[in-house]
Design an enzyme around this catalytic site. Structure first.
Site, PDB file in Angstrom:
ATOM      1  CB  SER A   1      25.259  54.915 -84.264  1.00  0.00           C
ATOM      2  OG  SER A   1      24.796  54.809 -82.547  1.00  0.00           O
TER       3      SER A   1
ATOM      4  CB  ALA B   1      18.874  58.708 -77.199  1.00  0.00           C
ATOM      5  N   PRO B   2      20.063  56.047 -78.968  1.00  0.00           N
ATOM      6  CG  PRO B   2      19.708  54.101 -79.661  1.00  0.00           C
ATOM      7  CD  PRO B   2      20.101  55.939 -80.466  1.00  0.00           C
ATOM      8  N   GLY B   3      22.212  55.258 -77.755  1.00  0.00           N
ATOM      9  CA  GLY B   3      23.142  54.956 -76.206  1.00  0.00           C
ATOM     10  C   GLY B   3      24.409  54.506 -77.319  1.00  0.00           C
TER      11      GLY B   3
ATOM     12  CG  ASP C   1      18.118  71.533 -77.599  1.00  0.00           C
ATOM     13  OD1 ASP C   1      19.166  70.919 -78.224  1.00  0.00           O
ATOM     14  OD2 ASP C   1      17.141  72.143 -78.066  1.00  0.00           O
TER      15      ASP C   1
ATOM     16  CE  LYS D   1      23.259  62.140 -88.750  1.00  0.00           C
ATOM     17  NZ  LYS D   1      24.118  60.747 -89.497  1.00  0.00           N
TER      18      LYS D   1
END
Length: 336
Positions: free
Chosen positions: A175, A202-204, A241, A289
């Site tokens: 990403s 995440a994962p960053g 969150d 998405k």
């Protein structure tokens, strides 16, 4: 015009072009042949096109040398009376899904370069300049192979912002490539000392992209960071969150990053709309998405007058990037 896209999305590209009043006559692996756009000013803000080759010339040949000669003759004819004094971009492309076609295109490129050197050495030396980044027209030579014996060449193309990016072995995920590509859409990137809020970090990968440029990153995610993002001195990991996080009253971010595997309406309403309404950021890069709706209907919603993008942002661009999957990338600036 010949319009290219990511392989597998030709049907959506064709539909989007038809909605822009183009007539689609043919399509193949990662490309569509269509009539010229009818827009009177510039190029409409289309999501699926990567490059639009204007007034392409069809080239056919049964060998590498015959294809190279035909492209050379077409190029020489097109520059008749034109004095080339500066570097000019030269781009050869094809669909990588057609086995062996990339090798064929490279062989024709080499043969073309040798033949051009023999005919016009000075022009050949100036050829091969870097293809400009961003959303803009470009003039040079652009050749796209649709098959082993067929290609299209054009002197003019419109670059829609998509671009293949170089990977970084320290990046936590692929990403990372999406946000690197997105900087070309918005025309800038995080700078030294700027504040970036990365929701769903995440994962960053996105956090790492900003931090390696010297930005101060607050990575919001209950999940762990990995690889180059883990322990990076420029990244503060907050386990919270993403939908509930709010910046401090005097902590307006320079950038909002958001790449969540969530329903797009949820993201638009409860994150993008809220952040833009409160002016909590100056610029944003958001991945949405496709969700359960038709992607073209989703585009209509994003561009509608009632969308927070239309009401609260400027310089908005929605694209299906080279590194995107079933998603759109949205960039823009928050109106003051």
């Amino acid at each position: 015009m010949l319009v290219t896209c990511q392989y597998g999305y030709e049907a959506l590209l064709a539909r989007e072009l038809e909605r822009a009043e183009c007539t689609v006559s043919e399509r193949g692996h990662g490309w569509v042949l269509a009539s010229e756009l009818q827009a009177t000013e510039g190029v409409p803000d289309l999501a699926f096109p990567h490059r639009l080759l204007r007034e392409p010339r069809e080239i056919r040949g049964d060998s590498v040398n015959s294809l190279a000669r035909a492209i050379l003759e077409g190029f020489l004819e097109s520059i008749s009376g034109e004095r080339i004094e500066e570097r000019w971009p030269l781009l050869w492309s094809c669909s990588p899904e057609v086995t062996g076609l990339g090798k064929r295109a490279s062989s024709v490129e080499d043969a073309f370069a040798e033949q051009l050197r023999r005919r016009l050495a000075r022009v050949a030396r100036l050829g091969g300049g870097e293809v400009p980044r961003g959303v803009r027209p470009a003039r040079g030579l652009f050749v796209h192979f649709t098959d082993f014996g067929r290609a299209f060449m054009s002197r003019e193309t419109f670059l829609n912002g998509q671009r293949r990016m170089a990977d970084d072995p320290a990046a936590p995920s692929r990403s990372f490539l999406k946000v690197e590509e997105a900087y070309g859409l918005i025309g800038c990137e995080p700078k030294q000392g700027e504040l970036v809020i990365d929701l769903g970090a995440a994962p960053g990968g996105w956090s790492y992209s900003a931090a390696k440029r010297g930005a101060r990153v607050v990575a919001i995610d209950n999940g762990p960071l990995k690889e180059g993002a883990l322990g990076h001195p420029g990244i503060t990991h907050v386990r919270e969150d993403a939908f509930r996080f709010e910046p401090g009253p005097e902590s307006r971010a320079d950038w909002l990053f958001c790449d969540l595997v969530e329903e797009p309406h949820h993201v638009m309403r409860d994150i993008v709309g809220r952040w833009l309404q409160h002016g909590w950021c100056r610029r944003f890069v958001v991945n949405l998405k496709f969700g359960r709706v038709d992607p073209l209907e989703q585009l209509d919603e994003l561009r509608s007058e009632g969308s927070p993008l239309a009401r609260l942002a400027s310089d908005v661009r929605v694209r299906h990037l080279y590194h995107d999957r079933e998603e759109f990338t949205v960039v823009g600036r928050v109106r003051n």
